[in-house]
Design a protein around this motif. Structure first.
Motif, PDB file in Angstrom:
ATOM      1  N   UNK A  25       0.804  -1.214   0.000  1.00 12.37           N
ATOM      2  CA  UNK A  25       0.000   0.000   0.000  1.00 12.37           C
ATOM      3  C   UNK A  25       0.838   1.266   0.000  1.00 12.37           C
ATOM      4  N   UNK A  26       1.943   1.282   0.747  1.00 10.22           N
ATOM      5  CA  UNK A  26       2.761   2.492   0.823  1.00 10.22           C
ATOM      6  C   UNK A  26       3.343   2.897  -0.538  1.00 10.22           C
ATOM      7  N   UNK A  27       3.951   1.983  -1.295  1.00 12.11           N
ATOM      8  CA  UNK A  27       4.426   2.381  -2.632  1.00 12.11           C
ATOM      9  C   UNK A  27       3.300   2.827  -3.561  1.00 12.11           C
ATOM     10  N   UNK A  28       2.135   2.151  -3.477  1.00  9.06           N
ATOM     11  CA  UNK A  28       1.018   2.558  -4.326  1.00  9.06           C
ATOM     12  C   UNK A  28       0.517   3.958  -3.959  1.00  9.06           C
ATOM     13  N   UNK A  29       0.447   4.239  -2.668  1.00 12.91           N
ATOM     14  CA  UNK A  29       0.030   5.579  -2.238  1.00 12.91           C
ATOM     15  C   UNK A  29       1.030   6.636  -2.679  1.00 12.91           C
ATOM     16  N   UNK A  30       2.322   6.319  -2.569  1.00 10.47           N
ATOM     17  CA  UNK A  30       3.346   7.270  -3.018  1.00 10.47           C
ATOM     18  C   UNK A  30       3.219   7.530  -4.513  1.00 10.47           C
ATOM     19  N   UNK A  31       2.936   6.488  -5.274  1.00 10.21           N
ATOM     20  CA  UNK A  31       2.758   6.653  -6.721  1.00 10.21           C
ATOM     21  C   UNK A  31       1.560   7.540  -7.031  1.00 10.21           C
ATOM     22  N   UNK A  32       0.452   7.294  -6.354  1.00 11.49           N
ATOM     23  CA  UNK A  32      -0.759   8.084  -6.599  1.00 11.49           C
ATOM     24  C   UNK A  32      -0.551   9.533  -6.177  1.00 11.49           C
ATOM     25  N   UNK A  33       0.121   9.754  -5.038  1.00 13.91           N
ATOM     26  CA  UNK A  33       0.380  11.119  -4.587  1.00 13.91           C
ATOM     27  C   UNK A  33       1.292  11.859  -5.566  1.00 13.91           C
TER      28      UNK A  33
END
Length: 275
Positions: A25-33
């Motif tokens: 989840x953390x890498x995906x959130x960083x990508x979306x942000x």
């Protein structure tokens, strides 16, 4: 109170959620942000550029072609491995997992050597006017090679558990082989088959190492989305790379949602049939 060989529910759940959050989840959130820093006008400009649209078209169409091939050939291979005994079966069964163990770059180099105009397969194909290496067909072959184990390994256990008694029951009721396959066997293996095809398609969308060697990487012709994202990163255009990656992520999530919905419908349909 029954003991368990693994930690208790609280600790197990905590470890699971920590791993899921930190690794997924953390890498995906960083990508979306990172992609959200781009304004809508700039985002539309990135995604609607001819080069981006061409890369998406090439990637999706070749991934669909590879998945269609894997759906047919993978199902047949899983059926042979599950239902028949023959010399060399263990070797063939082990070879199915080679794409998992083989580095994708090595697979790309091997496929390029085989399908180039001077390769073992490339010479007869070139005589027929068929170009594989440095052409879209090579992309589909590389994607199919790296993703076919998903179909085989997902369907094979279900076929083994199904047994041959259902076929005998169908024959005793007067059904022919085609009716048994379509109305008895395929509905039973359909959820696993759909899951394997979905995983194969998702792997094909994100394939990089095996494709870049055989594709030729020509913009507007044989450039895939993963390579275009990498090029944008090398250009320090992080917003464009994140925007392109988010589009592919959204496509993968949409595909998984549709797949789960179809699987749930199929399970409900089979449940009504049992009643």
């Amino acid at each position: 109170m029954r003991r368990s060989v693994i930690p208790g529910f609280g600790l197990s759940l905590g470890i699971t959620l920590f791993y899921l959050g930190a690794i997924v989840l953390l890498p995906l959130c960083a990508l979306i942000l990172k992609a959200s820093d781009v304004g809508l006008a700039q985002l539309w400009g990135i995604l609607s550029s001819p080069r981006t649209l061409s890369a998406i078209r090439v990637t999706v169409t070749m991934a669909l072609a590879a998945t269609a091939f894997n759906a047919i050939y993978g199902l047949l291979l899983a059926w042979v491995l599950a239902r028949y005994q023959f010399p060399g079966k263990r070797i063939l069964d082990a070879l199915v997992d080679v794409p998992f163990a083989l580095p994708t770059a090595v697979a790309g180099l091997a496929l390029t050597a085989l399908f180039s105009k001077k390769g073992w397969f490339g010479v007869p194909l070139d005589a027929l006017g068929i170009q594989v290496a440095y052409a879209p067909l090579g992309i589909a072959i590389a994607m199919a090679f790296t993703s076919i184990p998903f179909v085989v390994r997902t369907v094979q256990p279900v076929i083994e558990d199904l047994g041959s008694d259902v076929e005998e029951a169908g024959r005793s009721l007067g059904a022919n082989d085609l009716q048994i396959l379509w109305r008895v066997i395929f509905p039973a293996i359909f959820p696993a088959f759909l899951a394997g095809c979905s995983l194969s398609f998702a792997r094909s969308l994100g394939e990089f190492g095996a494709v870049i060697f055989i594709a030729g990487n020509q913009p507007m012709k044989t450039e895939i989305v993963a390579l275009l994202t990498y090029i944008r990163l090398e250009e320090y255009n992080y917003q464009a790379a994140a925007a392109i990656a988010v589009v592919m992520l959204a496509m993968a999530f949409a595909m998984l949602i549709v797949t789960n919905a179809v699987q749930a419908w199929n399970l409900r349909y089979l449940g009504r049939g049992d009643v």
